[in-house]
Design a protein around this motif. Sequence first.
Motif, PDB file in Angstrom:
ATOM      1  N   LEU A  39       0.825  -1.203   0.000  1.00  0.00           N
ATOM      2  CA  LEU A  39       0.000   0.000   0.000  1.00  0.00           C
ATOM      3  C   LEU A  39       0.862   1.257   0.000  1.00  0.00           C
ATOM      4  CD1 LEU A  39      -2.764  -0.918   2.613  1.00  0.00           C
ATOM      5  CD2 LEU A  39      -3.058  -0.648   0.158  1.00  0.00           C
ATOM      6  N   ALA A  40       0.449   2.225  -0.796  1.00  0.00           N
ATOM      7  CA  ALA A  40       1.109   3.525  -0.753  1.00  0.00           C
ATOM      8  C   ALA A  40       0.829   4.175   0.598  1.00  0.00           C
ATOM      9  CB  ALA A  40       0.592   4.412  -1.891  1.00  0.00           C
ATOM     10  N   GLU A  41       1.815   4.921   1.111  1.00  0.00           N
ATOM     11  CA  GLU A  41       1.694   5.481   2.461  1.00  0.00           C
ATOM     12  C   GLU A  41       0.463   6.363   2.607  1.00  0.00           C
ATOM     13  OE1 GLU A  41       4.379   8.153   5.600  1.00  0.00           O
ATOM     14  OE2 GLU A  41       5.293   7.221   3.837  1.00  0.00           O
ATOM     15  N   ASN A  42       0.073   7.051   1.529  1.00  0.00           N
ATOM     16  CA  ASN A  42      -1.035   7.995   1.644  1.00  0.00           C
ATOM     17  C   ASN A  42      -2.415   7.331   1.674  1.00  0.00           C
ATOM     18  OD1 ASN A  42      -0.808   7.177  -1.005  1.00  0.00           O
ATOM     19  ND2 ASN A  42      -1.517   9.123  -1.857  1.00  0.00           N
ATOM     20  N   ILE A  43      -2.476   5.997   1.469  1.00  0.00           N
ATOM     21  CA  ILE A  43      -3.785   5.345   1.538  1.00  0.00           C
ATOM     22  C   ILE A  43      -3.857   4.264   2.620  1.00  0.00           C
ATOM     23  CG2 ILE A  43      -4.224   5.754  -0.903  1.00  0.00           C
ATOM     24  CD1 ILE A  43      -3.669   2.786  -1.388  1.00  0.00           C
ATOM     25  N   VAL A  44      -2.746   4.034   3.335  1.00  0.00           N
ATOM     26  CA  VAL A  44      -2.755   3.024   4.403  1.00  0.00           C
ATOM     27  C   VAL A  44      -3.769   3.392   5.471  1.00  0.00           C
ATOM     28  CG1 VAL A  44      -1.414   1.940   6.227  1.00  0.00           C
ATOM     29  CG2 VAL A  44      -0.373   2.328   4.009  1.00  0.00           C
ATOM     30  N   ASP A  45      -3.741   4.654   5.904  1.00  0.00           N
ATOM     31  CA  ASP A  45      -4.642   5.118   6.963  1.00  0.00           C
ATOM     32  C   ASP A  45      -6.099   4.887   6.579  1.00  0.00           C
ATOM     33  OD1 ASP A  45      -6.052   6.654   8.898  1.00  0.00           O
ATOM     34  OD2 ASP A  45      -4.248   7.830   9.250  1.00  0.00           O
ATOM     35  N   SER A  46      -6.469   5.299   5.368  1.00  0.00           N
ATOM     36  CA  SER A  46      -7.847   5.149   4.899  1.00  0.00           C
ATOM     37  C   SER A  46      -8.230   3.684   4.763  1.00  0.00           C
ATOM     38  CB  SER A  46      -8.021   5.867   3.558  1.00  0.00           C
ATOM     39  OG  SER A  46      -9.279   5.589   2.992  1.00  0.00           O
ATOM     40  N   THR A  47      -7.294   2.852   4.279  1.00  0.00           N
ATOM     41  CA  THR A  47      -7.586   1.432   4.083  1.00  0.00           C
ATOM     42  C   THR A  47      -7.861   0.737   5.407  1.00  0.00           C
ATOM     43  OG1 THR A  47      -6.188   1.390   2.110  1.00  0.00           O
ATOM     44  CG2 THR A  47      -6.716  -0.728   3.118  1.00  0.00           C
ATOM     45  N   LEU A  48      -7.056   1.023   6.416  1.00  0.00           N
ATOM     46  CA  LEU A  48      -7.204   0.345   7.707  1.00  0.00           C
ATOM     47  C   LEU A  48      -8.364   0.913   8.530  1.00  0.00           C
ATOM     48  CD1 LEU A  48      -3.495  -0.066   8.887  1.00  0.00           C
ATOM     49  CD2 LEU A  48      -5.025  -1.841   8.038  1.00  0.00           C
ATOM     50  N   PHE A  49      -8.464   2.240   8.579  1.00  0.00           N
ATOM     51  CA  PHE A  49      -9.403   2.861   9.513  1.00  0.00           C
ATOM     52  C   PHE A  49     -10.603   3.511   8.837  1.00  0.00           C
ATOM     53  CE2 PHE A  49      -5.044   3.172  11.247  1.00  0.00           C
ATOM     54  CZ  PHE A  49      -5.179   2.252  12.280  1.00  0.00           C
ATOM     55  N   GLY A  50     -10.621   3.539   7.501  1.00  0.00           N
ATOM     56  CA  GLY A  50     -11.758   4.113   6.800  1.00  0.00           C
ATOM     57  C   GLY A  50     -11.659   5.625   6.670  1.00  0.00           C
ATOM     58  N   GLY A  56     -15.602  13.379   1.835  1.00  0.00           N
ATOM     59  CA  GLY A  56     -14.938  14.666   1.757  1.00  0.00           C
ATOM     60  C   GLY A  56     -13.611  14.727   2.486  1.00  0.00           C
ATOM     61  N   ALA A  57     -13.147  13.611   3.043  1.00  0.00           N
ATOM     62  CA  ALA A  57     -11.879  13.613   3.779  1.00  0.00           C
ATOM     63  C   ALA A  57     -10.706  13.956   2.864  1.00  0.00           C
ATOM     64  CB  ALA A  57     -11.655  12.263   4.450  1.00  0.00           C
ATOM     65  N   PHE A  58     -10.824  13.606   1.593  1.00  0.00           N
ATOM     66  CA  PHE A  58      -9.790  13.924   0.617  1.00  0.00           C
ATOM     67  C   PHE A  58     -10.439  13.928  -0.766  1.00  0.00           C
ATOM     68  CE2 PHE A  58      -9.659   9.430   1.745  1.00  0.00           C
ATOM     69  CZ  PHE A  58      -9.913   8.814   0.522  1.00  0.00           C
ATOM     70  N   THR A  59      -9.717  14.399  -1.746  1.00  0.00           N
ATOM     71  CA  THR A  59     -10.240  14.445  -3.107  1.00  0.00           C
ATOM     72  C   THR A  59     -10.572  13.034  -3.583  1.00  0.00           C
ATOM     73  OG1 THR A  59      -8.875  16.377  -3.590  1.00  0.00           O
ATOM     74  CG2 THR A  59      -9.775  15.157  -5.475  1.00  0.00           C
ATOM     75  N   GLY A  60     -11.812  12.830  -3.998  1.00  0.00           N
ATOM     76  CA  GLY A  60     -12.249  11.515  -4.457  1.00  0.00           C
ATOM     77  C   GLY A  60     -13.025  10.737  -3.412  1.00  0.00           C
ATOM     78  N   ALA A  61     -13.037  11.230  -2.165  1.00  0.00           N
ATOM     79  CA  ALA A  61     -13.805  10.557  -1.101  1.00  0.00           C
ATOM     80  C   ALA A  61     -15.260  11.003  -1.210  1.00  0.00           C
ATOM     81  CB  ALA A  61     -13.231  10.887   0.271  1.00  0.00           C
ATOM     82  N   PRO A  97     -16.040   2.323   5.276  1.00  0.00           N
ATOM     83  CA  PRO A  97     -15.534   1.604   6.447  1.00  0.00           C
ATOM     84  C   PRO A  97     -14.188   0.949   6.115  1.00  0.00           C
ATOM     85  CG  PRO A  97     -17.244   0.316   5.377  1.00  0.00           C
ATOM     86  CD  PRO A  97     -17.185   1.636   4.668  1.00  0.00           C
ATOM     87  N   GLY A  98     -13.220   1.094   6.991  1.00  0.00           N
ATOM     88  CA  GLY A  98     -11.915   0.481   6.780  1.00  0.00           C
ATOM     89  C   GLY A  98     -11.923  -0.984   7.172  1.00  0.00           C
ATOM     90  N   LEU A  99     -10.757  -1.607   7.062  1.00  0.00           N
ATOM     91  CA  LEU A  99     -10.647  -3.040   7.327  1.00  0.00           C
ATOM     92  C   LEU A  99     -10.953  -3.383   8.782  1.00  0.00           C
ATOM     93  CD1 LEU A  99      -7.476  -3.928   5.226  1.00  0.00           C
ATOM     94  CD2 LEU A  99      -9.854  -4.501   4.736  1.00  0.00           C
ATOM     95  N   LEU A 128     -10.534   8.526   8.870  1.00  0.00           N
ATOM     96  CA  LEU A 128      -9.855   9.694   8.348  1.00  0.00           C
ATOM     97  C   LEU A 128     -10.884  10.779   8.041  1.00  0.00           C
ATOM     98  CD1 LEU A 128      -6.998  10.637   7.430  1.00  0.00           C
ATOM     99  CD2 LEU A 128      -7.600   9.854   5.135  1.00  0.00           C
ATOM    100  N   GLY A 129     -10.636  11.971   8.565  1.00  0.00           N
ATOM    101  CA  GLY A 129     -11.561  13.079   8.346  1.00  0.00           C
ATOM    102  C   GLY A 129     -12.697  13.132   9.339  1.00  0.00           C
ATOM    103  N   ASP A 130     -12.646  12.321  10.384  1.00  0.00           N
ATOM    104  CA  ASP A 130     -13.722  12.274  11.380  1.00  0.00           C
ATOM    105  C   ASP A 130     -13.142  12.570  12.752  1.00  0.00           C
ATOM    106  OD1 ASP A 130     -16.202  11.974  12.469  1.00  0.00           O
ATOM    107  OD2 ASP A 130     -16.357   9.810  12.110  1.00  0.00           O
ATOM    108  N   THR A 131     -13.978  13.008  13.659  1.00  0.00           N
ATOM    109  CA  THR A 131     -13.553  13.244  15.045  1.00  0.00           C
ATOM    110  C   THR A 131     -14.197  12.254  15.999  1.00  0.00           C
ATOM    111  OG1 THR A 131     -15.346  14.863  15.313  1.00  0.00           O
ATOM    112  CG2 THR A 131     -13.189  15.709  14.626  1.00  0.00           C
ATOM    113  N   LYS A 132     -15.096  11.461  15.491  1.00  0.00           N
ATOM    114  CA  LYS A 132     -15.835  10.504  16.301  1.00  0.00           C
ATOM    115  C   LYS A 132     -15.126   9.157  16.320  1.00  0.00           C
ATOM    116  CE  LYS A 132     -20.240   8.009  16.224  1.00  0.00           C
ATOM    117  NZ  LYS A 132     -21.492   7.839  15.448  1.00  0.00           N
ATOM    118  N   SER A 133     -14.977   8.577  17.517  1.00  0.00           N
ATOM    119  CA  SER A 133     -14.341   7.263  17.645  1.00  0.00           C
ATOM    120  C   SER A 133     -15.352   6.153  17.427  1.00  0.00           C
ATOM    121  CB  SER A 133     -13.705   7.116  19.037  1.00  0.00           C
ATOM    122  OG  SER A 133     -12.644   8.026  19.195  1.00  0.00           O
ATOM    123  N   ILE A 134     -14.893   5.083  16.876  1.00  0.00           N
ATOM    124  CA  ILE A 134     -15.725   3.900  16.631  1.00  0.00           C
ATOM    125  C   ILE A 134     -15.101   2.723  17.375  1.00  0.00           C
ATOM    126  CG2 ILE A 134     -16.630   2.315  14.888  1.00  0.00           C
ATOM    127  CD1 ILE A 134     -16.317   4.570  12.850  1.00  0.00           C
TER     128      ILE A 134
END
Length: 500
Positions: A238-249, A253-258, A263-265, A302-308
Amino acid sequence: MHTLLTWLGTKDLDNMLNDTNAAISTIAAKSEQPFDKIVILSNKDEDKWSHFERFLKKRMAIANRPDQDIQVHKAHIDSPIDYQSIAKVTDKWISKLSDEADTLSINLTSGTPAMTTLSVLIGKGKSNTHFLQATPSNELILVKIPLDFAQAYVQSASKSIAFKATSEPNFHPAFNNLTNHSSAMKITVSKAQKISASEVPALILGETGTGKELMANAIHLGSLRSSKPIRIINCGALAENIVDSTLFGHKKGAFTGAEKDHPGLFEQADGGTLFLDEVGELPLSVQVKLLRALQQGEITRLGDTKSIFVDVRIIAATHQDLSLLVSQGKFREDLFYRLAVGIIEMPALRNRIEDIPDIVTQLVDQINQSSSKHPSYKSKQISDKGIKFICSQSWQGNIRELWSTLNRAFLWSDNTIIDPYDISNSLINRQKYDVAHDITMSMNDKVDIVQLTDEIQKNYVKAALKASGNVKKQATQMLGLKDHQTLTNWMKRLQIDIDK
């Protein structure tokens, strides 16, 4: 002669009672070329067949078309969805009528999906067949099927073989099916069973190709979480810039294309297991969030303040020395100790010689099974000498290298029995200059032995003899020596005796 072959559909019979057209009568009346013969197949409602024949003949007479040769024939099938019996009947009639007629048209509207499917598959094999359909409004459609099924089948089978050869070997993921005749593997499986029954995180260590993902699946299936999902991710892919999104979702609007919440893994594996392969490749920034998920059981998209809150068991794996990465500041020490609770070390293939014959048998079965779909493929086996040769090699790439080598041997050899020569020709050549205490070689490895010290020379000579089955001529070639007499002189100087 122009012939129509069709199954008798329920709607054909229902519309007959109302004296209105359905598929068969529509096609027979509106076909551009009149039918000289109409063959209708049916396995039920036999008491209505003669009525339907009279109805259809009447319709043909009105349309000023041939009506003398129209007949319903009994189709001996087990059920309207039994492909095997339908295939026999369909093949029989298509072959017969195709040989008799100049043109054979097949109705694809009447009958069950199984009848239609097999009519297409078998009919496409005849050069003089055409396919017709009728719309609900009784319009005629000439169906063009843009596929050469024979060519498509061979192409699909070839792709399947290629995919199998380049993908990972697929063993059944359960402990009792893990090959473990060797003492090293028995110890490993025993530890894994104990870890599986607990809820502790697991860290699987081992060289590339030793089966770490297979072991992770076995641990999951042996746990209380087996009914829940397991999600697998190779952190190094995984590219470093998508690891966070892949694992944690991420949030919309968190980034361009979102464009929507994702939901992450961790969320996908909630209640089950998350397998992090090559965990040593994770960026430090992601390691912090992974540690939090392990410690507190919560994540933040990513892009959220609420914990899951999530309930996920982590199984991690790596071929790297994590303790070394910790000392280098590349891996968090607190995360390392969180993961390294249930440690499993996968033994290298060269350290589990007793397992190799069974592993080879499983891999050979997989190759034969995937290749058997190709029309020209002949099943192959490994000779006893071939097995012995395989056991003598070092397999630095472990099961993955063995899998790749066997695929090459089966592809290149025209023999049905694969021997040591075939396997030797399928080994990948490697130039070997590294200095190591425990040296192993495969037959096609090369070294410049005169540049090595006496101690290392001795290790390489012993390794070459082992890999070649103590055949001096081959060992001489592997070591780059002038002739086997030179090797004999080296053995005397280095005090090496051939094992009997």
